[in-house]
Design a protein around this motif. Structure first.
Motif, PDB file in Angstrom:
ATOM      1  N   THR A 216       0.645  -1.189  -0.123  1.00 35.51           N
ATOM      2  CA  THR A 216      -0.217   0.066  -0.066  1.00 35.51           C
ATOM      3  C   THR A 216       0.806   1.249   0.007  1.00 35.51           C
ATOM      4  OG1 THR A 216      -1.685  -1.184   1.272  1.00 35.51           O
ATOM      5  CG2 THR A 216      -1.975   1.036   1.385  1.00 35.51           C
ATOM      6  N   GLY A 217       0.648   2.097  -1.108  1.00 32.06           N
ATOM      7  CA  GLY A 217       1.581   3.280  -1.169  1.00 32.06           C
ATOM      8  C   GLY A 217       3.023   3.215  -1.216  1.00 32.06           C
ATOM      9  N   ILE A 218       3.388   2.228  -1.678  1.00 30.39           N
ATOM     10  CA  ILE A 218       5.041   1.988  -1.488  1.00 30.39           C
ATOM     11  C   ILE A 218       5.345   1.610  -3.155  1.00 30.39           C
ATOM     12  CG2 ILE A 218       6.708   0.186  -1.252  1.00 30.39           C
ATOM     13  CD1 ILE A 218       5.541   1.759   1.356  1.00 30.39           C
ATOM     14  N   HIS A 219       6.528   2.436  -3.169  1.00 31.74           N
ATOM     15  CA  HIS A 219       7.293   2.335  -4.411  1.00 31.74           C
ATOM     16  C   HIS A 219       8.354   1.320  -4.272  1.00 31.74           C
ATOM     17  CE1 HIS A 219       5.592   5.976  -6.230  1.00 31.74           C
ATOM     18  NE2 HIS A 219       5.429   6.410  -5.257  1.00 31.74           N
ATOM     19  N   SER A 220       9.141   0.806  -5.268  1.00 34.49           N
ATOM     20  CA  SER A 220       9.860  -0.132  -5.089  1.00 34.49           C
ATOM     21  C   SER A 220      11.095  -0.313  -6.340  1.00 34.49           C
ATOM     22  CB  SER A 220       9.517  -1.563  -4.906  1.00 34.49           C
ATOM     23  OG  SER A 220       9.007  -2.086  -6.134  1.00 34.49           O
ATOM     24  N   ARG A 221      12.304  -0.607  -6.167  1.00 31.35           N
ATOM     25  CA  ARG A 221      13.035  -0.539  -7.439  1.00 31.35           C
ATOM     26  C   ARG A 221      14.186  -1.818  -7.032  1.00 31.35           C
ATOM     27  NH1 ARG A 221      15.933   2.735 -10.698  1.00 31.35           N
ATOM     28  NH2 ARG A 221      17.625   1.570 -11.715  1.00 31.35           N
ATOM     29  N   VAL A 222      14.276  -2.721  -7.768  1.00 31.22           N
ATOM     30  CA  VAL A 222      15.001  -4.049  -7.776  1.00 31.22           C
ATOM     31  C   VAL A 222      16.381  -3.629  -7.882  1.00 31.22           C
ATOM     32  CG1 VAL A 222      15.618  -6.279  -8.760  1.00 31.22           C
ATOM     33  CG2 VAL A 222      13.100  -5.575  -8.491  1.00 31.22           C
ATOM     34  N   LEU A 223      17.281  -4.066  -6.849  1.00 36.66           N
ATOM     35  CA  LEU A 223      18.792  -3.980  -6.777  1.00 36.66           C
ATOM     36  C   LEU A 223      19.317  -5.150  -7.728  1.00 36.66           C
ATOM     37  CD1 LEU A 223      19.224  -2.783  -3.180  1.00 36.66           C
ATOM     38  CD2 LEU A 223      18.971  -1.174  -5.251  1.00 36.66           C
ATOM     39  N   PHE A 224      18.825  -6.249  -7.171  1.00 37.49           N
ATOM     40  CA  PHE A 224      19.503  -7.316  -7.870  1.00 37.49           C
ATOM     41  C   PHE A 224      18.526  -8.577  -7.927  1.00 37.49           C
ATOM     42  CE2 PHE A 224      21.845  -6.905  -3.935  1.00 37.49           C
ATOM     43  CZ  PHE A 224      21.431  -8.014  -3.408  1.00 37.49           C
ATOM     44  N   LYS A 225      18.832  -9.645  -8.605  1.00 40.31           N
ATOM     45  CA  LYS A 225      18.017 -10.764  -8.422  1.00 40.31           C
ATOM     46  C   LYS A 225      19.052 -12.112  -7.831  1.00 40.31           C
ATOM     47  CE  LYS A 225      14.767  -9.954 -12.300  1.00 40.31           C
ATOM     48  NZ  LYS A 225      14.097 -10.291 -13.385  1.00 40.31           N
ATOM     49  N   ALA A 226      18.585 -12.785  -7.230  1.00 41.06           N
ATOM     50  CA  ALA A 226      19.494 -14.131  -6.791  1.00 41.06           C
ATOM     51  C   ALA A 226      18.629 -15.057  -6.333  1.00 41.06           C
ATOM     52  CB  ALA A 226      20.121 -13.402  -5.541  1.00 41.06           C
ATOM     53  N   GLY A 227      19.335 -16.201  -5.790  1.00 41.32           N
ATOM     54  CA  GLY A 227      18.718 -17.552  -5.722  1.00 41.32           C
ATOM     55  C   GLY A 227      19.183 -18.227  -4.288  1.00 41.32           C
ATOM     56  N   TYR A 228      19.242 -19.470  -4.075  1.00 38.52           N
ATOM     57  CA  TYR A 228      19.278 -20.154  -2.992  1.00 38.52           C
ATOM     58  C   TYR A 228      20.211 -21.115  -3.244  1.00 38.52           C
ATOM     59  CZ  TYR A 228      14.871 -17.856  -1.343  1.00 38.52           C
ATOM     60  OH  TYR A 228      14.040 -16.979  -1.019  1.00 38.52           O
ATOM     61  N   VAL A 229      21.029 -21.729  -1.966  1.00 37.03           N
ATOM     62  CA  VAL A 229      22.086 -22.611  -2.111  1.00 37.03           C
ATOM     63  C   VAL A 229      21.823 -23.389  -0.797  1.00 37.03           C
ATOM     64  CG1 VAL A 229      23.669 -21.373  -3.578  1.00 37.03           C
ATOM     65  CG2 VAL A 229      23.632 -21.212  -0.879  1.00 37.03           C
ATOM     66  N   CYS A 230      22.319 -24.515  -0.648  1.00 27.96           N
ATOM     67  CA  CYS A 230      22.279 -25.259   0.618  1.00 27.96           C
ATOM     68  C   CYS A 230      23.613 -25.476   1.181  1.00 27.96           C
ATOM     69  CB  CYS A 230      22.079 -26.637   0.279  1.00 27.96           C
ATOM     70  SG  CYS A 230      21.989 -27.526   1.853  1.00 27.96           S
ATOM     71  N   VAL A 231      23.876 -24.972   2.535  1.00 31.32           N
ATOM     72  CA  VAL A 231      25.078 -24.657   3.229  1.00 31.32           C
ATOM     73  C   VAL A 231      25.401 -25.893   4.144  1.00 31.32           C
ATOM     74  CG1 VAL A 231      26.278 -23.041   4.844  1.00 31.32           C
ATOM     75  CG2 VAL A 231      25.320 -22.254   2.840  1.00 31.32           C
ATOM     76  N   MET A 232      26.366 -26.301   4.636  1.00 39.00           N
ATOM     77  CA  MET A 232      26.758 -27.218   5.397  1.00 39.00           C
ATOM     78  C   MET A 232      28.163 -27.189   6.068  1.00 39.00           C
ATOM     79  SD  MET A 232      27.223 -30.747   3.140  1.00 39.00           S
ATOM     80  CE  MET A 232      25.711 -30.134   2.326  1.00 39.00           C
ATOM     81  N   ARG A 233      28.632 -27.776   7.042  1.00 47.36           N
ATOM     82  CA  ARG A 233      30.041 -27.676   7.514  1.00 47.36           C
ATOM     83  C   ARG A 233      31.063 -28.197   6.596  1.00 47.36           C
ATOM     84  NH1 ARG A 233      31.367 -32.484  10.607  1.00 47.36           N
ATOM     85  NH2 ARG A 233      29.699 -33.645  11.200  1.00 47.36           N
ATOM     86  N   LYS A 234      32.191 -28.037   6.759  1.00 49.63           N
ATOM     87  CA  LYS A 234      33.369 -28.404   5.955  1.00 49.63           C
ATOM     88  C   LYS A 234      33.432 -30.074   5.953  1.00 49.63           C
ATOM     89  CE  LYS A 234      36.079 -24.691   4.064  1.00 49.63           C
ATOM     90  NZ  LYS A 234      37.369 -24.368   3.818  1.00 49.63           N
ATOM     91  N   ASP A 235      33.271 -30.677   7.265  1.00 44.92           N
ATOM     92  CA  ASP A 235      33.315 -31.989   7.389  1.00 44.92           C
ATOM     93  C   ASP A 235      32.085 -32.907   7.479  1.00 44.92           C
ATOM     94  OD1 ASP A 235      33.077 -30.820   9.864  1.00 44.92           O
ATOM     95  OD2 ASP A 235      34.449 -31.785  10.758  1.00 44.92           O
ATOM     96  N   HIS A 236      31.185 -32.178   6.820  1.00 40.76           N
ATOM     97  CA  HIS A 236      29.740 -32.813   6.837  1.00 40.76           C
ATOM     98  C   HIS A 236      29.734 -34.044   6.105  1.00 40.76           C
ATOM     99  CE1 HIS A 236      25.417 -33.501   5.945  1.00 40.76           C
ATOM    100  NE2 HIS A 236      25.274 -32.603   7.076  1.00 40.76           N
ATOM    101  N   PRO A 237      29.032 -35.171   6.410  1.00 36.81           N
ATOM    102  CA  PRO A 237      29.069 -36.463   5.452  1.00 36.81           C
ATOM    103  C   PRO A 237      28.785 -36.308   4.091  1.00 36.81           C
ATOM    104  CG  PRO A 237      28.000 -36.894   7.618  1.00 36.81           C
ATOM    105  CD  PRO A 237      28.173 -35.524   7.658  1.00 36.81           C
TER     106      PRO A 237
END
Length: 302
Positions: A155-176
């Motif tokens: 409501t009553g808001i303007h917007s401007r896209v800065l950039f588009k992105a996506g998702y990844v999966c993160v885990m610890r380095k010694d994860h199985p």
């Protein structure tokens, strides 16, 4: 009211509930704001704002007057905005940004660094509020703009896209699974960390987990992003996270980043601002400045 400057002081006190904050945002001394408040009190024969705890709360008369005074100030602004100017090199002002910790970690450091050269006396302050409160605060001027993935701001808001992105999966380095291809089946069978907050577009992550049958495998839910790595590096939790944040955190934590195995949609990081301040020279300058810092990043890989 003969002195229109008193209108600006009233607006600032109404917005910030603090003489100190009002003075900072207006580039005045506290003594000047206090003096203007004294004149307002004499004109209306009412305290208008009284100290309650740490805030200057409006009196019933101030609450009654506010709509008329703020509308009057808005009309005054409209008659001057086209001719108005803003000099960032000399302006002393605080801009308030509504964002989450992901915006603070990923986007704002770049903005602050650039500001130090172009506008050394300008300062930023971040706040985080629920969506309904954000809308009200943007309308009143308590918040200058919002930054993030907030499709529910409408409501009553303007917007401007800065950039588009996506998702990844993160885990610890010694994860199985760190050295294996992360399939949908392996992902769904794992235990998960979820950062959640209603009103954010990132709710798609929880929906995807539910669709993959992993709803009951969400081990922990957090309200903020920056605490998540501390859980991930000491466990076998899988964390579905925006790629832009994962890359930033991987510079500081022993994390492995993998393509997300589920078909999650991309998202847009944008600026949002209220129509009342669409043509305000100062607000327009800071918005254009932020947009400029991300001009070369129309799309970031997921």
């Amino acid at each position: 009211m003969k002195d229109l400057n008193l209108l600006y002081v009233f607006e600032s006190l109404w917005r910030d509930r603090s003489v100190t904050l009002a003075a900072e945002r207006m580039g005045l001394t506290q003594a000047a704001v206090s003096g203007s408040l004294k004149r307002l009190r004499e004109e209306y024969d009412d305290k208008l704002f009284t100290l309650v705890g740490r805030k200057m709360e409006p009196t019933p008369l101030a609450t009654e007057l506010a709509p008329q005074l703020l509308d009057a100030l808005s009309m005054v602004r409209k008659t001057h905005l086209e001719r108005g100017s803003f000099d960032p090199s000399s302006a002393r002002r605080i801009f308030t940004v509504r964002t989450r910790d992901i915006g603070e970690a990923v986007c704002l450091p770049r903005v602050v660094q650039a500001l130090s050269a172009s506008a050394p006396s300008l300062r930023l302050r971040t706040v985080f509020r629920p969506i309904p409160e954000t809308l009200n605060a943007m309308a009143s001027g308590q918040i200058d703009f919002a930054l993030g993935f907030l499709p529910s701001l409408e409501t009553g808001i303007h917007s401007r896209v800065l950039f588009k992105a996506g998702y990844v999966c993160v885990m610890r380095k010694d994860h199985p699974l760190a050295r294996r291809q992360l399939t949908p089946e392996l992902f769904s069978a794992g235990e998960h960390l979820l950062v959640e907050y209603s009103g954010s577009g990132h709710v798609v992550i929880e929906r995807a987990l539910m669709g993959a049958g992993a709803r009951h495998r969400i081990r922990i839910r957090l309200p903020q992003y920056m605490a998540a790595p501390h859980f991930v590096i000491g466990s076998d939790l899988l964390w579905s996270v925006p790629a832009i944040l994962a890359r930033t955190l991987a510079e500081h934590y022993p994390l492995v980043i993998k393509p997300h195995p589920l078909p999650l949609p991309g998202f847009e990081v944008a600026l949002y601002w209220h129509d009342r301040f669409h043509r305000d020279p100062a607000n327009k300058w800071i918005r254009d400045f932020v947009i400029q810092q991300f001009a070369g990043e129309a799309s970031l890989p997921g």
